[in-house]
Scaffold this motif. Structure first.
Motif, PDB file in Angstrom:
ATOM      1  N   MET A   8       0.760  -1.294   0.023  1.00 43.83           N
ATOM      2  CA  MET A   8      -0.108  -0.021  -0.068  1.00 43.83           C
ATOM      3  C   MET A   8       0.865   1.245   0.215  1.00 43.83           C
ATOM      4  O   MET A   8       0.618   2.234  -0.689  1.00 43.83           O
ATOM      5  CB  MET A   8      -1.023   0.080   1.281  1.00 43.83           C
ATOM      6  N   THR A   9       2.154   1.182   0.670  1.00 46.31           N
ATOM      7  CA  THR A   9       2.825   2.445   0.941  1.00 46.31           C
ATOM      8  C   THR A   9       3.467   2.698  -0.654  1.00 46.31           C
ATOM      9  O   THR A   9       3.591   3.557  -0.921  1.00 46.31           O
ATOM     10  CB  THR A   9       4.121   2.208   1.660  1.00 46.31           C
ATOM     11  N   PHE A  10       3.833   1.424  -1.312  1.00 44.83           N
ATOM     12  CA  PHE A  10       4.579   1.545  -2.447  1.00 44.83           C
ATOM     13  C   PHE A  10       3.444   2.346  -3.689  1.00 44.83           C
ATOM     14  O   PHE A  10       3.798   3.040  -4.299  1.00 44.83           O
ATOM     15  CB  PHE A  10       5.264   0.144  -2.922  1.00 44.83           C
ATOM     16  N   VAL A  11       2.147   1.609  -3.501  1.00 42.12           N
ATOM     17  CA  VAL A  11       1.265   2.140  -4.512  1.00 42.12           C
ATOM     18  C   VAL A  11       0.780   3.500  -4.218  1.00 42.12           C
ATOM     19  O   VAL A  11       0.632   4.385  -5.225  1.00 42.12           O
ATOM     20  CB  VAL A  11       0.079   1.191  -4.319  1.00 42.12           C
ATOM     21  N   SER A  12       0.835   3.715  -2.889  1.00 36.00           N
ATOM     22  CA  SER A  12       0.266   5.336  -2.643  1.00 36.00           C
ATOM     23  C   SER A  12       1.431   6.247  -3.253  1.00 36.00           C
ATOM     24  O   SER A  12       1.075   7.233  -3.503  1.00 36.00           O
ATOM     25  CB  SER A  12       0.058   5.476  -1.067  1.00 36.00           C
ATOM     26  N   GLY A  13       2.543   5.686  -2.819  1.00 37.95           N
ATOM     27  CA  GLY A  13       3.874   6.609  -3.379  1.00 37.95           C
ATOM     28  C   GLY A  13       4.003   6.829  -4.964  1.00 37.95           C
ATOM     29  O   GLY A  13       4.052   7.887  -5.504  1.00 37.95           O
ATOM     30  N   LEU A  14       3.669   5.823  -5.556  1.00 38.72           N
ATOM     31  CA  LEU A  14       3.729   5.690  -7.121  1.00 38.72           C
ATOM     32  C   LEU A  14       2.465   6.520  -7.522  1.00 38.72           C
ATOM     33  O   LEU A  14       2.518   7.091  -8.431  1.00 38.72           O
ATOM     34  CB  LEU A  14       3.637   4.314  -7.372  1.00 38.72           C
ATOM     35  N   ALA A  15       1.304   6.363  -6.854  1.00 40.85           N
ATOM     36  CA  ALA A  15       0.225   7.022  -7.270  1.00 40.85           C
ATOM     37  C   ALA A  15       0.413   8.651  -7.209  1.00 40.85           C
ATOM     38  O   ALA A  15       0.151   9.410  -7.954  1.00 40.85           O
ATOM     39  CB  ALA A  15      -1.051   6.813  -6.466  1.00 40.85           C
ATOM     40  N   ARG A  16       1.066   9.082  -6.054  1.00 39.67           N
ATOM     41  CA  ARG A  16       1.126  10.384  -5.834  1.00 39.67           C
ATOM     42  C   ARG A  16       2.105  10.914  -6.808  1.00 39.67           C
ATOM     43  O   ARG A  16       2.017  12.138  -7.337  1.00 39.67           O
ATOM     44  CB  ARG A  16       1.813  10.641  -4.463  1.00 39.67           C
ATOM     45  N   PHE A  17       3.206  10.215  -7.024  1.00 38.15           N
ATOM     46  CA  PHE A  17       4.166  10.661  -8.038  1.00 38.15           C
ATOM     47  C   PHE A  17       3.643  10.794  -9.679  1.00 38.15           C
ATOM     48  O   PHE A  17       3.546  11.950 -10.254  1.00 38.15           O
ATOM     49  CB  PHE A  17       5.301   9.560  -8.260  1.00 38.15           C
ATOM     50  N   LEU A  18       2.872   9.758  -9.915  1.00 34.75           N
ATOM     51  CA  LEU A  18       2.083   9.888 -11.183  1.00 34.75           C
ATOM     52  C   LEU A  18       1.039  11.061 -11.163  1.00 34.75           C
ATOM     53  O   LEU A  18       0.911  11.573 -12.313  1.00 34.75           O
ATOM     54  CB  LEU A  18       1.553   8.600 -11.457  1.00 34.75           C
ATOM     55  N   PHE A  19       0.436  11.245 -10.001  1.00 34.23           N
ATOM     56  CA  PHE A  19      -0.590  12.322  -9.905  1.00 34.23           C
ATOM     57  C   PHE A  19       0.137  13.603 -10.017  1.00 34.23           C
ATOM     58  O   PHE A  19      -0.255  14.400 -10.886  1.00 34.23           O
ATOM     59  CB  PHE A  19      -1.453  12.109  -8.583  1.00 34.23           C
ATOM     60  N   PRO A  88      -4.197  12.012  -3.645  1.00 35.25           N
ATOM     61  CA  PRO A  88      -5.155  11.112  -2.853  1.00 35.25           C
ATOM     62  C   PRO A  88      -4.427  10.391  -1.775  1.00 35.25           C
ATOM     63  O   PRO A  88      -2.918  10.158  -1.648  1.00 35.25           O
ATOM     64  CB  PRO A  88      -5.683  10.373  -3.636  1.00 35.25           C
ATOM     65  N   SER A  89      -4.902  10.303  -0.491  1.00 35.74           N
ATOM     66  CA  SER A  89      -4.453   9.458   0.315  1.00 35.74           C
ATOM     67  C   SER A  89      -4.176   8.023  -0.181  1.00 35.74           C
ATOM     68  O   SER A  89      -4.796   7.525  -1.007  1.00 35.74           O
ATOM     69  CB  SER A  89      -5.286   9.386   1.687  1.00 35.74           C
ATOM     70  N   ALA A  90      -3.612   7.050   0.956  1.00 37.36           N
ATOM     71  CA  ALA A  90      -3.347   5.512   0.498  1.00 37.36           C
ATOM     72  C   ALA A  90      -4.792   5.013   0.196  1.00 37.36           C
ATOM     73  O   ALA A  90      -5.019   4.055  -0.697  1.00 37.36           O
ATOM     74  CB  ALA A  90      -2.340   4.969   1.356  1.00 37.36           C
ATOM     75  N   GLU A  91      -5.535   5.123   1.192  1.00 33.77           N
ATOM     76  CA  GLU A  91      -6.831   4.512   1.286  1.00 33.77           C
ATOM     77  C   GLU A  91      -7.682   4.944  -0.091  1.00 33.77           C
ATOM     78  O   GLU A  91      -8.446   4.085  -0.680  1.00 33.77           O
ATOM     79  CB  GLU A  91      -7.902   4.700   2.466  1.00 33.77           C
ATOM     80  N   CYS A  92      -7.491   6.114  -0.230  1.00 34.37           N
ATOM     81  CA  CYS A  92      -8.525   6.921  -1.540  1.00 34.37           C
ATOM     82  C   CYS A  92      -7.747   6.522  -2.852  1.00 34.37           C
ATOM     83  O   CYS A  92      -8.493   6.016  -3.841  1.00 34.37           O
ATOM     84  CB  CYS A  92      -8.316   8.281  -1.431  1.00 34.37           C
ATOM     85  N   THR A  93      -6.415   6.259  -3.081  1.00 36.56           N
ATOM     86  CA  THR A  93      -5.586   5.675  -3.981  1.00 36.56           C
ATOM     87  C   THR A  93      -6.361   4.160  -3.981  1.00 36.56           C
ATOM     88  O   THR A  93      -6.543   3.886  -5.453  1.00 36.56           O
ATOM     89  CB  THR A  93      -4.212   5.455  -3.942  1.00 36.56           C
ATOM     90  N   GLN A  94      -6.466   3.290  -3.409  1.00 33.71           N
ATOM     91  CA  GLN A  94      -6.938   2.052  -3.328  1.00 33.71           C
ATOM     92  C   GLN A  94      -8.643   1.965  -3.884  1.00 33.71           C
ATOM     93  O   GLN A  94      -8.746   1.309  -4.714  1.00 33.71           O
ATOM     94  CB  GLN A  94      -6.870   1.355  -2.220  1.00 33.71           C
ATOM     95  N   MET A  95      -9.038   2.948  -3.396  1.00 30.78           N
ATOM     96  CA  MET A  95     -10.638   3.177  -3.827  1.00 30.78           C
ATOM     97  C   MET A  95     -10.660   3.374  -5.222  1.00 30.78           C
ATOM     98  O   MET A  95     -11.450   2.764  -5.900  1.00 30.78           O
ATOM     99  CB  MET A  95     -11.346   3.970  -2.749  1.00 30.78           C
ATOM    100  N   ARG A  96      -9.889   4.210  -5.437  1.00 35.88           N
ATOM    101  CA  ARG A  96      -9.894   4.870  -7.003  1.00 35.88           C
ATOM    102  C   ARG A  96      -9.333   3.704  -8.123  1.00 35.88           C
ATOM    103  O   ARG A  96      -9.957   3.631  -9.172  1.00 35.88           O
ATOM    104  CB  ARG A  96      -9.309   6.227  -7.143  1.00 35.88           C
ATOM    105  N   LEU A  97      -8.383   3.301  -7.502  1.00 44.07           N
ATOM    106  CA  LEU A  97      -7.848   1.919  -8.424  1.00 44.07           C
ATOM    107  C   LEU A  97      -9.006   0.992  -8.737  1.00 44.07           C
ATOM    108  O   LEU A  97      -8.872   0.292  -9.728  1.00 44.07           O
ATOM    109  CB  LEU A  97      -6.632   1.440  -7.811  1.00 44.07           C
TER     110      LEU A  97
END
Length: 176
Positions: A8-19, A88-97
């Motif tokens: 989740m930390t990796f996905v969240s960090g990757l999502a923030r970078f891409l965002f 997005p937060s990590a939880e929000c990233t997961q929901m949006r994915l």
């Protein structure tokens, strides 16, 4: 070993970078000075920097909330409250994915008008009335088709005609 937290930390960090990268590319911000100072700390995620949403649009739309969105805290005359998106937060990233909606990530972030509701104005979200249905992003309620049911808060119409045929089939089968 991969733990759920690390993934989740990796996905969240990757999502923030891409965002952030996508925002810089899509909205073509030459520098961060385009963000009014009051908005700079408007994100719920600590240290996150928001981006003005409508920066590439015509000047008369830059300080407004587009139809179908709900923006309860936006004031068109105050640039510190203009629509801004936040990472997005990590939880929000997961929901949006998973193609789900999550809460706004900042007070000035526009959100799609919720299903079962319609948003006739930026600051107003109303429940869909009886005999109407309202999918996500509705500006006005849509009339329910004939032979369909739409109780208050409907997101889609439910056709009663098919229920009639099922009832008739049941009666015929019981009569046999």
């Amino acid at each position: 070993i991969f733990s759920t937290f690390n993934v989740m930390t990796f996905v969240s960090g990757l999502a923030r970078f891409l965002f952030l990268f996508a925002c810089k590319m899509v909205f073509a911000f030459p520098n961060d000075t385009l963000i009014p100072t009051g908005i700079s700390s408007a994100c719920h995620l600590e240290g996150a920097v928001p981006f003005l949403v409508w920066k590439t649009m015509s000047p008369e739309l830059q300080n407004s909330c587009l139809p179908g969105f709900f923006c309860p805290f936006i004031n068109a005359t105050d640039s510190n409250t203009w629509p801004a998106i936040c990472p997005p937060s990590a939880e929000c990233t997961q929901m949006r994915l998973k193609r789900n909606l999550c809460n706004a990530q900042g007070p000035f972030e526009p959100i799609l008008c919720l299903e079962g509701h319609y948003c006739p104005e930026a600051h107003v979200m109303k429940i869909c009335p009886e005999d109407h249905f309202c999918p996500v992003g509705s500006v006005r309620p849509l009339p329910c088709p004939s032979r369909a049911s739409c109780p208050p808060g409907s997101t889609k119409s439910t056709f009663l005609f098919s229920l009639f045929y099922v009832g008739v089939a049941d009666v015929i089968l019981l009569a046999m």
